[in-house]
Motif scaffolding. Structure first.
Motif, short mmCIF file in Angstrom:
data_model
loop_
_atom_site.label_atom_id
_atom_site.label_comp_id
_atom_site.label_asym_id
_atom_site.label_seq_id
_atom_site.Cartn_x
_atom_site.Cartn_y
_atom_site.Cartn_z
N ASP A 237 64.69 -15.39 95.09
CA ASP A 237 65.96 -16.09 95.24
C ASP A 237 67.04 -15.36 94.45
OD1 ASP A 237 64.43 -17.97 96.62
OD2 ASP A 237 64.04 -19.12 94.79
N ALA A 238 68.21 -16.01 94.33
CA ALA A 238 69.32 -15.44 93.56
C ALA A 238 70.11 -16.58 92.92
CB ALA A 238 70.22 -14.60 94.45
N ILE A 239 70.86 -16.25 91.89
CA ILE A 239 71.71 -17.22 91.20
C ILE A 239 73.13 -16.66 91.14
CG2 ILE A 239 72.24 -18.29 88.97
CD1 ILE A 239 69.23 -18.55 88.51
N ILE A 240 74.11 -17.50 91.48
CA ILE A 240 75.51 -17.15 91.30
C ILE A 240 76.00 -17.93 90.08
CG2 ILE A 240 77.83 -17.15 92.29
CD1 ILE A 240 76.58 -17.19 95.05
N VAL A 241 76.62 -17.25 89.12
CA VAL A 241 77.09 -17.93 87.91
C VAL A 241 78.51 -17.49 87.59
CG1 VAL A 241 76.02 -16.15 86.44
CG2 VAL A 241 76.61 -18.38 85.47
N ARG A 242 79.35 -18.46 87.15
CA ARG A 242 80.72 -18.18 86.73
C ARG A 242 80.89 -18.70 85.31
NH1 ARG A 242 84.58 -21.52 89.98
NH2 ARG A 242 84.02 -23.10 88.44
N LEU A 243 81.39 -17.83 84.42
CA LEU A 243 81.62 -18.25 83.04
C LEU A 243 82.98 -18.92 82.95
CD1 LEU A 243 80.68 -18.31 80.10
CD2 LEU A 243 81.82 -16.12 79.76
N ASP A 244 82.98 -20.19 82.50
CA ASP A 244 84.20 -20.98 82.47
C ASP A 244 84.87 -21.00 81.09
OD1 ASP A 244 83.82 -21.71 85.16
OD2 ASP A 244 82.45 -23.32 84.57
N ASP A 245 84.08 -20.99 80.02
CA ASP A 245 84.69 -21.10 78.70
C ASP A 245 83.72 -20.59 77.63
OD1 ASP A 245 86.62 -21.71 76.83
OD2 ASP A 245 85.99 -23.81 76.60
N VAL A 246 84.29 -20.18 76.50
CA VAL A 246 83.52 -19.74 75.34
C VAL A 246 83.91 -20.62 74.16
CG1 VAL A 246 83.12 -17.88 73.68
CG2 VAL A 246 83.33 -17.36 76.12
N SER A 247 82.93 -21.19 73.47
CA SER A 247 83.21 -22.04 72.31
C SER A 247 82.48 -21.49 71.09
CB SER A 247 82.78 -23.48 72.57
OG SER A 247 81.41 -23.54 72.94
N GLY A 248 83.22 -21.38 70.00
CA GLY A 248 82.61 -20.89 68.76
C GLY A 248 81.85 -21.99 68.04
N ALA A 249 81.06 -21.58 67.06
CA ALA A 249 80.33 -22.55 66.24
C ALA A 249 81.32 -23.34 65.40
CB ALA A 249 79.33 -21.82 65.34
N ASP A 250 80.98 -24.61 65.12
CA ASP A 250 81.84 -25.48 64.34
C ASP A 250 81.36 -25.49 62.89
OD1 ASP A 250 83.40 -27.41 63.24
OD2 ASP A 250 82.67 -29.08 64.47
N PRO A 251 82.07 -24.84 61.97
CA PRO A 251 81.62 -24.77 60.57
C PRO A 251 81.55 -26.13 59.89
CG PRO A 251 83.30 -23.11 61.01
CD PRO A 251 83.29 -24.04 62.18
N SER A 252 82.24 -27.14 60.43
CA SER A 252 82.20 -28.48 59.82
C SER A 252 81.03 -29.32 60.32
CB SER A 252 83.51 -29.22 60.09
OG SER A 252 83.66 -29.47 61.49
N ASP A 253 80.32 -28.82 61.35
CA ASP A 253 79.19 -29.56 61.91
C ASP A 253 78.03 -29.56 60.92
OD1 ASP A 253 77.68 -30.90 63.97
OD2 ASP A 253 76.65 -29.00 64.28
N GLU A 254 77.40 -30.73 60.74
CA GLU A 254 76.30 -30.83 59.78
C GLU A 254 75.14 -29.91 60.16
OE1 GLU A 254 75.02 -34.81 59.26
OE2 GLU A 254 76.93 -35.53 58.43
N ALA A 255 74.88 -29.78 61.47
CA ALA A 255 73.79 -28.92 61.92
C ALA A 255 74.08 -27.45 61.58
CB ALA A 255 73.56 -29.08 63.41
N TYR A 256 75.37 -27.07 61.70
CA TYR A 256 75.76 -25.70 61.36
C TYR A 256 75.56 -25.45 59.87
CZ TYR A 256 78.85 -21.71 60.42
OH TYR A 256 79.36 -20.52 59.99
N VAL A 257 76.01 -26.38 59.05
CA VAL A 257 75.87 -26.24 57.59
C VAL A 257 74.40 -26.16 57.20
CG1 VAL A 257 76.28 -27.36 55.36
CG2 VAL A 257 78.05 -27.43 57.15
N ALA A 258 73.58 -27.01 57.83
CA ALA A 258 72.14 -27.00 57.52
C ALA A 258 71.50 -25.68 57.92
CB ALA A 258 71.45 -28.17 58.23
N GLU A 259 71.93 -25.14 59.08
CA GLU A 259 71.35 -23.87 59.53
C GLU A 259 71.77 -22.72 58.61
OE1 GLU A 259 70.79 -21.12 63.53
OE2 GLU A 259 71.69 -23.10 63.67
#
Length: 615
Positions: free
Chosen positions: A548-570
């Motif tokens: 088969d095949a896949i068609i993909v379109r990139l719509d947006d790029v989002s950076g990591a959120d430094p204020s996110d608790e998961a980010y701080v923990a990582e």
């Protein structure tokens, strides 16, 4: 947990392990008047230290190979040298700690001795006589043992100084977290044969030839080995092995815990610092102010951490057992005193008693005993079979004169039937050459076998005329995949230039929002997200996916959120892990440097005397 306390906690774990490891119990058999095998700086290198390290190295390797390793085998693999290097490295650090004046107080050593369960009497408290007797059994005096503890504690302080002196690389943690938690929003659709019109027709001779030439591995036979063998397994003879019922009844009695299982309870246990704290927690549960899971979470634990498994009434001591077995499912009881302190218990399930009578267990007992006897019969035949093979007997002769059965197999890596189901057979059949001596080898079920490779047929390309059906089927699959990919490319081009809407092509498009590199797309190739993260916003790409095949379109790029608790923990977790790795590397380099500048003298005669205990 604060960084400093985390480091200290890690150091004290190391200290605890060192205290346990320095006990040296179990080194029986070491005798003689030699107490040292040399010196490391101003420190002697005790015989017991080297003996214990060598014994540990051999035990680990024996576990890895699944049998007890002989000392000649250990010597061949360099285990004595490795053990000596380890003992010298440890003693070098002891010497360095002494040079630096590192030590611990008597209170620390006293606490370790008093807290060791091996030195407790019948009432659970420290017993001086038990302490001296345990040390005597290990060939240690009180002074020697406590000196060993003191040196181990000083060595741990030295190690702790290196570990706690290394700052965590937070910048590295931030870089990793920013990379792993970066997101992509994209739209994708799956293109299959059902989405396109494919009219293949019949392949021409040129089509088949081209496909055949491009995929030679698909039309190549594997290497085939003609193997003659003799083998004997417990299953072949156990039906003919007589079993005495008296022995079966004795075996039933010996395994009674397997067949008669008392009623049990699944429980969880939460330990508190004192009884008042435990009682206050129980009162809060009774007043519906909290719950057992909430108490567990408040302590920074999970329910897995407090899971105590299933227990019988006999396994629970005192009032705790009676209360737990009288409680309803989900009920919390306590507090009851345990080895770890006052505790509350929650009963989660009742496991009913189970009894298998002798008559019901008889088929299992008979099969197990027959298999065991068959195994012993096979063991008795090992030497006679080896002697026959060593004397030049053919496999046919071995089969005639023993219980072994003769067979022949056309074996390749694709064949795992019959004797080829055994890994040891496959390994030997793949390694042995024509004319090699037939050696008796074990099977993993207690059986035996020996083989002769009589012929080896090399991999060969099957002529196209003999493979036309398979070539035609492969060509059709490839041609269909090519047609699907071409159609997907045409749709993608229209999306890039004119339409800009997946819905215009009657495709089931899916939008994924802020998916990270750790995400998963069911039905997509493993490289799918890697390619998505390489794309620019607005880019449309076609990705092959098998047929088969896949068609993909990139719509947006989002950076990591430094204020996110998961980010701080990582960030913290990655930095701490990297910091510990750096500290370990530095500590190893430090240890090597210390060892290089320390004068080491080894008494080879004393080392050989230790080796004599392993022969």
């Amino acid at each position: 947990m604060a960084k400093g306390s985390t480091k200290n906690f890690f150091v004290w774990i190391i200290l605890g392990l060192l205290f346990v490891g320095l006990m040296g119990f179990g080194a029986s058999g070491l005798s003689g008047n030699i107490s040292s095998i040399g010196s490391v700086g101003e420190k002697s290198l005790p015989v017991q230290t080297y003996f214990n390290e060598l014994q540990t190295q051999i035990a680990i390797r024996s576990s890895q190979i699944g049998r007890q390793m002989s000392f000649p085998e250990a010597e061949a693999e360099g285990l004595p040298i490795r053990a000596l290097q380890s003992a010298v490295a440890e003693r070098s650090l002891d010497n360095e700690a002494a040079v630096l004046g590192l030590s611990v107080g008597d209170d620390t050593i006293s606490g370790q001795v008093l807290g060791n369960p091996s030195f407790r009497g019948g009432d659970g408290t420290f017993d001086q006589a038990q302490y001296r007797e345990a040390l005597a059994r290990s060939g240690l005096s009180v002074r020697e043992y406590e000196t060993t503890l003191r040196e181990g504690a000083a060595r741990a302080l030295l190690q702790g100084a290196v570990y706690t002196g290394m700052p965590d690389p937070e910048t590295f943690g931030e870089a990793v977290a920013a990379f792993t938690r970066e997101g992509r929003t994209f739209t994708w659709a799956h293109i299959t044969e059902a989405n396109v019109e494919v009219a293949l027709g019949q392949p021409s001779d040129a089509d088949l030839q081209a496909y055949y030439d491009a995929n030679p591995a698909s039309f190549t036979t594997p290497e085939v080995r003609m193997v003659r063998y003799v083998w004997l397994t417990p299953a072949m003879i156990q039906d003919d092995v007589p079993v005495d019922e008296t022995e079966l009844r004795a075996e039933y009695d010996a395994r009674i815990d397997e067949f008669v299982v008392p009623e049990r309870r699944l429980i969880e246990r939460l330990v508190f610092g004192d009884e008042a704290e435990a009682q206050a927690a129980l009162d809060a549960i009774a007043a519906d102010e909290t719950s057992f899971p909430e108490l567990v979470a408040d302590r920074g634990l999970t329910l897995d951490d407090v899971d105590a498994g299933d227990v019988s009434l006999a396994e629970m001591s005192g009032d705790a057992g009676q209360a737990i077995f009288a409680s309803e499912t989900g009920e919390v009881t306590g507090p009851f005193l345990t080895d770890l302190g006052p505790a509350l218990f929650r009963m989660n399930a009742v496991l009913s008693a189970r009894e298998t009578t002798f008559e019901e267990a008889l088929p299992i007992l008979r099969e197990d005993e027959a298999a065991a006897r068959a195994g012993r019969i096979i063991e008795d035949q090992i030497d006679p079979i080896i002697n026959l093979l060593a004397g030049g007997a053919r496999l046919e002769d071995v089969a005639e004169q023993t219980d072994m059965e003769l067979g022949e197999i056309e074996w390749s890596e694709d064949n795992s039937e019959g004797i080829a189901a055994y890994a040891s057979f496959r390994e030997l059949a793949a390694a042995q050459d024509v004319g090699d001596y037939a050696e008796l080898t074990d099977l993993d079920d207690g059986g035996l076998f020996a083989i002769e490779v009589t012929e080896i047929r090399a991999p060969a390309l099957i002529p196209l005329e003999d493979a036309r059906v398979d070539a035609a089927a492969g060509w059709a699959i490839q041609a269909t995949a090519d047609a699907v990919l071409a159609d997907a490319e045409a749709i993608a081009e229209e999306l890039r230039t004119t339409v800009q809407d997946f819905g215009a092509f009657d495709l089931e498009a899916v939008q994924e929002n802020a998916m990270t590199r750790r995400g998963f797309i069911n039905g997509a190739p493993t490289s799918f997200l890697t390619e998505v993260f390489e794309m620019e916003i607005g880019e449309i790409r076609v990705i092959a996916n098998g047929e088969d095949a896949i068609i993909v379109r990139l719509d947006d790029v989002s950076g990591a959120d430094p204020s996110d608790e998961a980010y701080v923990a990582e960030v913290a977790a990655v930095a701490e892990s990297a910091g510990e790795g750096i500290a370990q590397d530095v500590y190893e380099l430090y240890g090597r440097a210390i060892q290089m500048q320390t004068d080491v003298q080894i008494n080879d005669a004393a080392v050989n005397a230790v080796h004599a205990n392993f022969r």
